[in-house]
Motif scaffolding. Sequence first.
Motif, mmCIF file in Angstrom:
data_model
loop_
_atom_site.group_PDB
_atom_site.id
_atom_site.type_symbol
_atom_site.label_atom_id
_atom_site.label_comp_id
_atom_site.label_asym_id
_atom_site.label_seq_id
_atom_site.Cartn_x
_atom_site.Cartn_y
_atom_site.Cartn_z
ATOM 1 N N LEU A 230 18.736 -7.973 4.748
ATOM 2 C CA LEU A 230 19.957 -8.169 5.522
ATOM 3 C C LEU A 230 20.636 -9.398 4.939
ATOM 4 C CD1 LEU A 230 21.572 -7.135 7.952
ATOM 5 C CD2 LEU A 230 20.174 -8.584 9.422
ATOM 6 N N ILE A 231 21.787 -9.168 4.299
ATOM 7 C CA ILE A 231 22.392 -10.229 3.488
ATOM 8 C C ILE A 231 23.841 -10.481 3.897
ATOM 9 C CG2 ILE A 231 23.075 -10.907 1.152
ATOM 10 C CD1 ILE A 231 20.742 -9.309 0.083
ATOM 11 N N LYS A 232 24.188 -11.754 3.936
ATOM 12 C CA LYS A 232 25.592 -12.150 4.093
ATOM 13 C C LYS A 232 26.103 -12.594 2.732
ATOM 14 C CE LYS A 232 28.722 -14.947 6.901
ATOM 15 N NZ LYS A 232 28.813 -15.978 7.979
ATOM 16 N N PHE A 233 27.251 -12.068 2.335
ATOM 17 C CA PHE A 233 27.790 -12.347 1.004
ATOM 18 C C PHE A 233 28.936 -13.354 1.074
ATOM 19 C CE2 PHE A 233 25.801 -8.208 0.560
ATOM 20 C CZ PHE A 233 25.134 -8.339 -0.656
ATOM 21 N N ASN A 234 29.020 -14.179 0.030
ATOM 22 C CA ASN A 234 30.170 -15.065 -0.122
ATOM 23 C C ASN A 234 31.382 -14.258 -0.560
ATOM 24 O OD1 ASN A 234 28.837 -17.654 0.362
ATOM 25 N ND2 ASN A 234 27.752 -17.262 -1.554
ATOM 26 N N GLN A 235 32.535 -14.909 -0.574
ATOM 27 C CA GLN A 235 33.761 -14.219 -0.980
ATOM 28 C C GLN A 235 33.686 -13.720 -2.416
ATOM 29 O OE1 GLN A 235 37.130 -16.764 -0.202
ATOM 30 N NE2 GLN A 235 37.216 -16.189 1.954
ATOM 31 N N ASP A 236 32.924 -14.414 -3.257
ATOM 32 C CA ASP A 236 32.813 -13.983 -4.652
ATOM 33 C C ASP A 236 31.742 -12.917 -4.853
ATOM 34 O OD1 ASP A 236 30.463 -15.382 -4.364
ATOM 35 O OD2 ASP A 236 30.838 -16.805 -5.997
ATOM 36 N N GLY A 237 31.108 -12.475 -3.772
ATOM 37 C CA GLY A 237 30.120 -11.413 -3.874
ATOM 38 C C GLY A 237 28.699 -11.888 -4.084
ATOM 39 N N ALA B 215 14.722 -10.649 5.436
ATOM 40 C CA ALA B 215 13.949 -9.566 4.824
ATOM 41 C C ALA B 215 13.167 -8.765 5.856
ATOM 42 C CB ALA B 215 12.984 -10.138 3.785
ATOM 43 N N ASN B 216 13.032 -7.477 5.564
ATOM 44 C CA ASN B 216 12.185 -6.585 6.349
ATOM 45 C C ASN B 216 10.737 -7.066 6.255
ATOM 46 O OD1 ASN B 216 11.361 -4.341 7.853
ATOM 47 N ND2 ASN B 216 11.098 -3.089 6.008
ATOM 48 N N LEU B 217 10.031 -6.984 7.374
ATOM 49 C CA LEU B 217 8.637 -7.401 7.524
ATOM 50 C C LEU B 217 8.465 -8.915 7.508
ATOM 51 C CD1 LEU B 217 6.805 -4.775 5.277
ATOM 52 C CD2 LEU B 217 7.251 -4.676 7.740
ATOM 53 N N VAL B 218 9.562 -9.633 7.367
ATOM 54 C CA VAL B 218 9.521 -11.095 7.447
ATOM 55 C C VAL B 218 10.289 -11.566 8.682
ATOM 56 C CG1 VAL B 218 10.112 -13.286 6.317
ATOM 57 C CG2 VAL B 218 9.333 -11.328 4.954
ATOM 58 N N HIS B 219 11.500 -11.049 8.832
ATOM 59 C CA HIS B 219 12.345 -11.418 9.964
ATOM 60 C C HIS B 219 12.502 -10.272 10.967
ATOM 61 C CE1 HIS B 219 13.617 -14.052 6.598
ATOM 62 N NE2 HIS B 219 13.661 -14.980 7.548
ATOM 63 N N LYS C 233 22.971 -9.548 15.866
ATOM 64 C CA LYS C 233 23.907 -10.675 15.786
ATOM 65 C C LYS C 233 24.326 -10.906 14.349
ATOM 66 C CE LYS C 233 24.397 -15.575 16.904
ATOM 67 N NZ LYS C 233 23.721 -16.789 17.435
ATOM 68 N N CYS C 234 23.365 -10.768 13.412
ATOM 69 C CA CYS C 234 23.699 -10.916 11.991
ATOM 70 C C CYS C 234 24.717 -9.874 11.554
ATOM 71 C CB CYS C 234 22.435 -10.796 11.145
ATOM 72 S SG CYS C 234 21.307 -12.186 11.299
ATOM 73 N N LEU C 235 24.500 -8.635 11.973
ATOM 74 C CA LEU C 235 25.443 -7.573 11.618
ATOM 75 C C LEU C 235 26.826 -7.866 12.179
ATOM 76 C CD1 LEU C 235 23.172 -4.441 12.196
ATOM 77 C CD2 LEU C 235 23.956 -5.332 9.994
ATOM 78 N N ASP C 236 26.864 -8.398 13.398
ATOM 79 C CA ASP C 236 28.155 -8.736 14.017
ATOM 80 C C ASP C 236 28.859 -9.860 13.254
ATOM 81 O OD1 ASP C 236 27.607 -6.840 15.954
ATOM 82 O OD2 ASP C 236 26.885 -8.306 17.438
ATOM 83 N N GLU C 237 28.053 -10.685 12.559
ATOM 84 C CA GLU C 237 28.626 -11.813 11.813
ATOM 85 C C GLU C 237 28.982 -11.448 10.370
ATOM 86 O OE1 GLU C 237 25.689 -14.835 12.087
ATOM 87 O OE2 GLU C 237 26.171 -15.378 14.161
ATOM 88 N N GLY C 238 28.783 -10.163 10.017
ATOM 89 C CA GLY C 238 29.187 -9.714 8.686
ATOM 90 C C GLY C 238 28.065 -9.483 7.711
ATOM 91 N N TYR C 239 26.822 -9.627 8.144
ATOM 92 C CA TYR C 239 25.693 -9.320 7.264
ATOM 93 C C TYR C 239 25.677 -7.824 6.955
ATOM 94 C CZ TYR C 239 23.457 -13.905 7.818
ATOM 95 O OH TYR C 239 23.160 -15.248 7.779
ATOM 96 N N GLU C 240 25.076 -7.492 5.813
ATOM 97 C CA GLU C 240 25.008 -6.085 5.397
ATOM 98 C C GLU C 240 23.578 -5.721 5.013
ATOM 99 O OE1 GLU C 240 27.980 -5.067 2.453
ATOM 100 O OE2 GLU C 240 29.179 -6.818 3.004
ATOM 101 N N TRP C 241 23.242 -4.433 5.252
ATOM 102 C CA TRP C 241 21.941 -3.933 4.820
ATOM 103 C C TRP C 241 21.953 -3.725 3.304
ATOM 104 C CZ3 TRP C 241 18.569 -4.720 8.356
ATOM 105 C CH2 TRP C 241 18.834 -4.471 9.700
ATOM 106 N N VAL C 242 20.874 -4.100 2.653
ATOM 107 C CA VAL C 242 20.776 -3.983 1.203
ATOM 108 C C VAL C 242 19.401 -3.406 0.845
ATOM 109 C CG1 VAL C 242 20.730 -5.250 -0.989
ATOM 110 C CG2 VAL C 242 22.364 -5.902 0.791
#
Length: 215
Positions: free
Chosen positions: A7-14, A21-25, A49-58
């Motif tokens: 589950l990752i949040k990206f900067n504007q530059d990508g 991480a799965n099995l960690v968080h 909450k992370c998804l609501d803040e713009g995080y994405e599944w990777v």
Amino acid sequence: MLQKEYLIKFNQDGSRENTYANLVHYNVKIDENNIETITNIVDNFDYQKCLDEGYEWVSNDDYQKLIGNYDGQEYIKTKNGFIPKPPYEPTLEELKKNKIKQAGELFAQKRDAIRWIKVDDVNIYGFDCSSEDITNFTAAYIGLTNNLTKNNTIFYKVWLTKDTKGIVSLNIDQMTTVYNTVRNSQFENYTWYEDIKNKINNCNTKEELQSIIIE
């Protein structure tokens, strides 16, 4: 089904800003009916909450690209997917800082360069002009002007040729010529440095900055 290894949040530059991480968080489980369940496994962590803040599944494959384990180079996320991370493009301020540093290095060379000075109708000598050399010359010059040597001359080490140094006797007129020549020359160097710094700092585009030649 979308892989949810990270589950990752990206900067504007990508590039990655933050990663969970799965099995960690959190823990992703899929039962025999293909029903997915996600459970938070760390206190004060909430994947929703992370998804609501713009995080994405990777997926793990894409994550390996992001960290440089896919083919030896880092990737970034774009609207068209994951692409190799482009070479870093410095900002205008970073380029200005680098150019001022370049100008400063050349200024130091100009300021400290040997001055070949015609001290009279016959003799031309080379004088070292680093800070230490200026201090030594000033001490000798003051001593001569105060007539501490009692004979109106002073011995001073100079360049006789570009490869050879020697000690010569210099009188007050010759030392004054050297003093004024070096002082005026170094003042011109300082003026050059301040002028080019102002030009660099006043640039509004990289193109303007690139047009400034340091020489």
